[in-house]
Design a protein around this motif. Structure first.
Motif, PDB file in Angstrom:
ATOM      1  N   CYS A 161       8.112  11.108  -1.636  1.00  0.00           N
ATOM      2  CA  CYS A 161       6.843  11.638  -2.146  1.00  0.00           C
ATOM      3  C   CYS A 161       6.903  13.150  -2.304  1.00  0.00           C
ATOM      4  CB  CYS A 161       5.698  11.285  -1.212  1.00  0.00           C
ATOM      5  SG  CYS A 161       5.236   9.580  -1.343  1.00  0.00           S
TER       6      CYS A 161
ATOM      7  N   LYS B 167       0.310   3.386   4.281  1.00  0.00           N
ATOM      8  CA  LYS B 167       0.855   3.939   3.048  1.00  0.00           C
ATOM      9  C   LYS B 167       2.361   4.161   3.142  1.00  0.00           C
ATOM     10  CE  LYS B 167      -3.162   6.732   1.445  1.00  0.00           C
ATOM     11  NZ  LYS B 167      -3.961   5.632   1.093  1.00  0.00           N
TER      12      LYS B 167
ATOM     13  N   TYR C 105       6.205  18.445  10.646  1.00  0.00           N
ATOM     14  CA  TYR C 105       6.782  19.643  11.239  1.00  0.00           C
ATOM     15  C   TYR C 105       7.065  19.527  12.730  1.00  0.00           C
ATOM     16  CZ  TYR C 105       6.310  22.451   7.030  1.00  0.00           C
ATOM     17  OH  TYR C 105       6.461  22.948   5.781  1.00  0.00           O
TER      18      TYR C 105
ATOM     19  N   GLU D 244       0.804  -1.224   0.000  1.00  0.00           N
ATOM     20  CA  GLU D 244       0.000   0.000   0.000  1.00  0.00           C
ATOM     21  C   GLU D 244       0.834   1.269   0.000  1.00  0.00           C
ATOM     22  OE1 GLU D 244      -3.496   0.266   2.513  1.00  0.00           O
ATOM     23  OE2 GLU D 244      -3.261  -1.840   2.969  1.00  0.00           O
ATOM     24  N   THR D 245       2.128   1.108  -0.119  1.00  0.00           N
ATOM     25  CA  THR D 245       3.006   2.279  -0.042  1.00  0.00           C
ATOM     26  C   THR D 245       2.549   3.389  -0.999  1.00  0.00           C
ATOM     27  OG1 THR D 245       4.780   0.745   0.362  1.00  0.00           O
ATOM     28  CG2 THR D 245       5.414   3.015  -0.099  1.00  0.00           C
ATOM     29  N   TYR D 246       2.499   4.573  -0.443  1.00  0.00           N
ATOM     30  CA  TYR D 246       2.033   5.727  -1.204  1.00  0.00           C
ATOM     31  C   TYR D 246       3.128   6.191  -2.151  1.00  0.00           C
ATOM     32  CZ  TYR D 246      -0.599  10.065  -1.844  1.00  0.00           C
ATOM     33  OH  TYR D 246      -1.330  11.098  -2.354  1.00  0.00           O
ATOM     34  N   ARG D 247       2.797   6.338  -3.427  1.00  0.00           N
ATOM     35  CA  ARG D 247       3.853   6.667  -4.380  1.00  0.00           C
ATOM     36  C   ARG D 247       3.589   7.946  -5.174  1.00  0.00           C
ATOM     37  NH1 ARG D 247       6.950   2.455  -3.706  1.00  0.00           N
ATOM     38  NH2 ARG D 247       5.969   0.436  -3.407  1.00  0.00           N
ATOM     39  N   ARG D 248       2.542   8.635  -4.835  1.00  0.00           N
ATOM     40  CA  ARG D 248       2.312   9.885  -5.546  1.00  0.00           C
ATOM     41  C   ARG D 248       3.314  10.935  -5.082  1.00  0.00           C
ATOM     42  NH1 ARG D 248      -2.726  10.605  -8.068  1.00  0.00           N
ATOM     43  NH2 ARG D 248      -3.823   8.618  -8.077  1.00  0.00           N
ATOM     44  N   VAL D 249       3.437  11.940  -5.889  1.00  0.00           N
ATOM     45  CA  VAL D 249       4.396  12.991  -5.542  1.00  0.00           C
ATOM     46  C   VAL D 249       3.637  14.278  -5.220  1.00  0.00           C
ATOM     47  CG1 VAL D 249       6.298  14.396  -6.390  1.00  0.00           C
ATOM     48  CG2 VAL D 249       6.185  11.965  -6.944  1.00  0.00           C
ATOM     49  N   HIS D 250       4.024  14.919  -4.143  1.00  0.00           N
ATOM     50  CA  HIS D 250       3.405  16.191  -3.760  1.00  0.00           C
ATOM     51  C   HIS D 250       4.470  17.277  -3.680  1.00  0.00           C
ATOM     52  CE1 HIS D 250      -0.603  14.686  -2.652  1.00  0.00           C
ATOM     53  NE2 HIS D 250       0.032  13.570  -2.408  1.00  0.00           N
ATOM     54  N   ARG D 251       4.043  18.518  -3.868  1.00  0.00           N
ATOM     55  CA  ARG D 251       4.966  19.634  -3.675  1.00  0.00           C
ATOM     56  C   ARG D 251       5.034  19.938  -2.182  1.00  0.00           C
ATOM     57  NH1 ARG D 251       2.894  24.028  -5.022  1.00  0.00           N
ATOM     58  NH2 ARG D 251       0.844  23.149  -5.401  1.00  0.00           N
ATOM     59  N   PRO D 252       6.212  20.255  -1.659  1.00  0.00           N
ATOM     60  CA  PRO D 252       6.328  20.562  -0.222  1.00  0.00           C
ATOM     61  C   PRO D 252       5.364  21.680   0.188  1.00  0.00           C
ATOM     62  CG  PRO D 252       8.505  20.331  -1.184  1.00  0.00           C
ATOM     63  CD  PRO D 252       7.536  20.247  -2.323  1.00  0.00           C
ATOM     64  N   GLU D 253       5.084  22.603  -0.731  1.00  0.00           N
ATOM     65  CA  GLU D 253       4.183  23.719  -0.378  1.00  0.00           C
ATOM     66  C   GLU D 253       2.786  23.217  -0.018  1.00  0.00           C
ATOM     67  OE1 GLU D 253       6.053  23.719  -3.185  1.00  0.00           O
ATOM     68  OE2 GLU D 253       7.613  24.913  -2.208  1.00  0.00           O
ATOM     69  N   GLU D 254       2.372  22.114  -0.641  1.00  0.00           N
ATOM     70  CA  GLU D 254       1.055  21.558  -0.303  1.00  0.00           C
ATOM     71  C   GLU D 254       1.013  21.180   1.161  1.00  0.00           C
ATOM     72  OE1 GLU D 254      -0.724  18.459  -2.923  1.00  0.00           O
ATOM     73  OE2 GLU D 254       1.030  18.870  -4.167  1.00  0.00           O
ATOM     74  N   LEU D 255       2.158  20.630   1.604  1.00  0.00           N
ATOM     75  CA  LEU D 255       2.241  20.190   2.988  1.00  0.00           C
ATOM     76  C   LEU D 255       2.151  21.395   3.927  1.00  0.00           C
ATOM     77  CD1 LEU D 255       2.729  17.355   4.252  1.00  0.00           C
ATOM     78  CD2 LEU D 255       5.052  18.143   4.696  1.00  0.00           C
ATOM     79  N   LEU D 256       2.858  22.455   3.579  1.00  0.00           N
ATOM     80  CA  LEU D 256       2.827  23.653   4.407  1.00  0.00           C
ATOM     81  C   LEU D 256       1.408  24.211   4.464  1.00  0.00           C
ATOM     82  CD1 LEU D 256       4.268  25.787   6.071  1.00  0.00           C
ATOM     83  CD2 LEU D 256       4.720  27.053   3.951  1.00  0.00           C
TER      84      LEU D 256
ATOM     85  N   ALA E  62      -1.344  22.616   4.120  1.00  0.00           N
ATOM     86  CA  ALA E  62      -2.161  21.749   4.966  1.00  0.00           C
ATOM     87  C   ALA E  62      -1.882  22.024   6.428  1.00  0.00           C
ATOM     88  CB  ALA E  62      -1.880  20.280   4.633  1.00  0.00           C
TER      89      ALA E  62
END
Lengths: 245, 179, 179
Positions: free
Chosen positions: B155, B128, B101, A125-137, A139
Motif C-alpha cells: 500500500c 484490511k 514505526y 476486505e484487504t486494503y488496496r489503496r496506495v498511500h505515500r509514505p510521507e502521509e504515514l509520517l 499521521a
C-alpha cells in the motif's frame, strides 16, 4: 367576527393557528387587524386550556408578541407597530407558502417503493489503496504527543491526596480465595473487614470484574445476596493471570 | 387482475422478498387458486431462466426465489466491494503509523500515544490486512503484539520497513522518554 | 462483453446491491467508460419503466436503484406481512418541503419558518431515511445541517432535486430577502 364554538382542530403551531383565523375571517394577511386577531387567538388558547390540551410554549410566546404589537400600536407614533406587523405578515406569508409546497409535494409523495436489503456477501476486505509514505509520517507526528494531553492523570499525581491504592486484581484474588474454600459467601460479608474506602471500592470492582468474566454469580436480593463460583467451583487455568501480582 | 398484471405483481413480490416465497403465499396475496399461482410462477421461472440472464427465478420444492445469476459474480463482487474499500480514516492512519514505526507494539502502547481507546481501529486495520498479530508480550496479562503486514508495504509502495521516512530526531527522543 | 451480457450483468448488480449504485461503480466493475455505462443504465431504466412493471429501475442523481412498483404495494404487504407505511403527517411534509427547497438548512431555520419546535419531526424524517445530516455550519454552536436523501427523490419519483416544482418567483425573492 363570529363566536368560535366547535370542536378544536389541532394546530401545528401558532402560525398555523393564525393562518386558520385569518382565512376563517377572510382577513388580508398583509394588513392584519391585530386587536381582533389577538382576541380570537386568546379565545382559542383558553379553549385549548379548558380542554386540557397541552398548550405549547410557542403559542404563549406568540400571544405575548401579539399583545406587544397591540400595545405599541396604541402609541401616538406607529412606526414600531407597523414594522412588527409587517414582520408577522412576512412570517405568515412564508409559512403559508411552505404549507402550499408541502401539500403539492404530498400529492406526488409515495412511501410504497420497496427496495431489497443488499445481499450478504463475504468480502475480501484487504486494503488496496496506495498511500505515500510521507502521509504515514505526517499521521505519526500528528498522533505523537497527543496522548500527553488526553490521557488521564497518572496515580502519582494524586499522591498528596489519596492514602492507599488497593489494586483490583489483588481483591479479585482475595474474593476467589474465599470462594474456593467456602464455594458460596454472603455478598455483604465480602465488605465486612475492609479497612477503608479504597479497599471497599476495589472489592466491589473485583466482584464486577468476576461477574463480567463469568467467574462468579451474584444471586438473591434485598440484602440477602450471595456470591457463588460458576463452573461448579473448578479452578480455571486463566486465573493464573489474575494471580500474578 | 389480468394475467399480465399478476405476473408483474409476482415479480415485485419476489424482488422485495429476496427470500424464497411459497406458492401458497403468492396465491393468498393475489387471491388466486393455488394451481393458477403455481402456473404463473413456473412461467416466470422459465422466462427468467437462461444462461446469460442477470436475474433468475429459481424453484425449490414449492417455493420460488429471485436471485442473481452466479455467472455475474465477479462484477457484482467488484461493485459491492468497492463500497467498503473506502480510504483510511485519519485515526486509522495514525494507528497504522504508530504500529509501523514502533512494531511490535501492544494496544496499550498505541492508546498511550493517542490518548484514546483504539480497539475498533485496530480491528479494522487487521481486517484490511494492514496489521497483524505478532505473538504476545511476556508481561502480566500477556498482551498481544501487533506489526505491519506485507500488504502494508504494498500500500505504501515500499519494499521494506527501512524505506519509511525517518522520524525527526527530537520527536523520537521525546517519544522514548514518554513510553 | 457484448452489450446483451453487459445489460444482464448490470441487472444482476442492481438486484444484488439493493442500494443505489453509482454510474462510476458500474463503469468500473464492468470496465466500461462512463458514458457507455450511463447509456446502458438509462436504457435499462427506460425498459423497466412502465405503469404496470413489477420491478422498476429508478435514477437518483447519478445513481440507479432497483425497486418495486408502488402499484403492487398491497400484495407485497400481504406476503411480507409488513406494517403499512403510515403517510407523512402535515408537519413532516412541511419540514421536508423546507429542507428540500432550502438545503442544507439548520434546525433553527426550519423552526423559524414553522414557528414551532421541530426536533421530533426531524428525528422521524431522519429515521425514515428522507433527510440526513450534512455536516455543520461554521457558526457559534456549530449547528447541524440537514439535506434530503436519495430515498427522498425516489419517494417523489424524481431523479434530481432540479425536478422539484419551482417556487413562484415573487415568493422566492421575498424569502431570500428575509434570510
Amino acid at each position: 367576527m363570529e363566536k368560535l364554538s366547535y370542536k378544536l382542530p389541532s394546530f401545528e403551531g401558532p402560525l398555523d393557528l393564525l393562518l386558520y383565523l385569518i382565512s376563517k375571517n377572510k382577513l388580508n394577511i398583509c394588513d392584519i387587524p391585530i386587536a381582533e386577531l389577538l382576541e380570537q387567538y386568546m379565545e382559542q388558547i383558553h379553549e385549548m386550556q379548558k380542554q386540557d390540551m397541552d398548550v405549547a410554549s410557542e403559542f404563549l410566546e406568540m400571544a405575548a408578541r401579539l399583545v406587544y404589537i397591540k400595545t405599541v400600536s396604541l402609541l401616538p407614533k406607529h412606526e414600531e407597530a407597523e414594522e412588527l406587523s409587517r414582520e408577522l405578515s412576512g412570517q405568515l406569508l412564508e409559512y403559508q407558502e411552505c404549507r402550499r409546497v408541502a401539500q403539492s409535494m404530498a400529492a406526488s409523495f409515495n412511501l410504497e417503493f420497496f427496495v431489497r436489503e443488499p445481499e450478504k456477501i463475504d468480502f475480501d476486505e484487504t486494503y488496496r489503496r496506495v498511500h505515500r509514505p510521507e502521509e504515514l509520517l505526517a499521521a505519526y507526528l500528528n498522533a505523537a504527543g497527543r496522548g500527553k494531553r488526553l490521557l488521564p492523570p497518572k496515580p502519582e499525581a494524586f499522591s498528596g491526596i489519596t492514602h492507599r491504592i488497593v489494586s483490583v486484581s489483588s481483591k479479585i484474588v482475595a474474593v476467589l480465595r474465599r470462594l474456593w474454600t467456602a464455594h458460596e459467601v454472603r455478598y455483604e460479608s465480602l465488605f465486612e473487614e475492609k479497612r477503608g474506602r479504597s479497599d471497599m471500592v476495589a472489592t466491589f470492582l473485583a466482584v464486577l470484574e468476576l461477574v463480567r468474566g463469568k467467574r462468579v454469580r451474584v444471586e438473591g436480593e434485598d440484602g440477602n445476596e450471595t456470591v457463588k463460583l460458576m463452573n461448579g467451583g473448578v479452578r480455571h487455568w486463566k486465573l493464573k493471570s489474575y494471580g500474578k501480582q | 387482475m389480468e394475467i399480465k398484471k399478476l405476473r408483474e405483481a409476482i415479480k415485485a413480490i419476489l424482488f422485495v422478498s429476496g427470500d424464497p416465497v411459497s406458492i401458497d403465499r403468492v396465491a393468498d396475496a393475489l387471491e388466486l387458486d393455488r394451481p393458477t399461482a403455481a402456473k404463473i410462477l413456473q412461467n416466470l421461472a422459465d422466462e427468467y431462466d437462461g444462461e446469460e440472464s442477470g436475474v433468475l427465478i429459481v424453484r425449490m420444492e414449492d417455493q420460488y426465489q429471485m436471485c442473481s445469476n452466479p455467472k455475474y459474480a465477479k462484477p457484482i463482487h467488484k461493485v459491492m466491494d468497492m463500497r467498503r474499500n473506502t480510504p483510511l480514516s485519519p485515526a486509522g492512519l495514525e494507528v497504522l503509523a504508530i504500529v509501523a514505526y514502533n512494531q511490535p507494539v501492544t494496544k496499550a502502547f498505541i492508546e498511550q500515544i493517542r490518548g484514546v481507546d483504539c480497539s475498533g481501529v485496530i480491528g479494522s486495520l487487521s481486517a484490511k490486512g494492514l496489521i497483524e498479530e505478532r505473538g504476545r508480550l511476556e508481561l502480566p496479562g500477556r498482551p498481544l503484539l501487533y506489526g505491519t503486514t506485507a500488504n502494508f508495504l504494498r500500500c505504501l509502495s515500499i519494499s521494506s520497513l527501512s524505506e519509511l521516512p525517518p522520524i525527526p530526531e527530537k520527536q523520537a527522543e521525546e517519544e522514548k522518554a514518554d513510553a
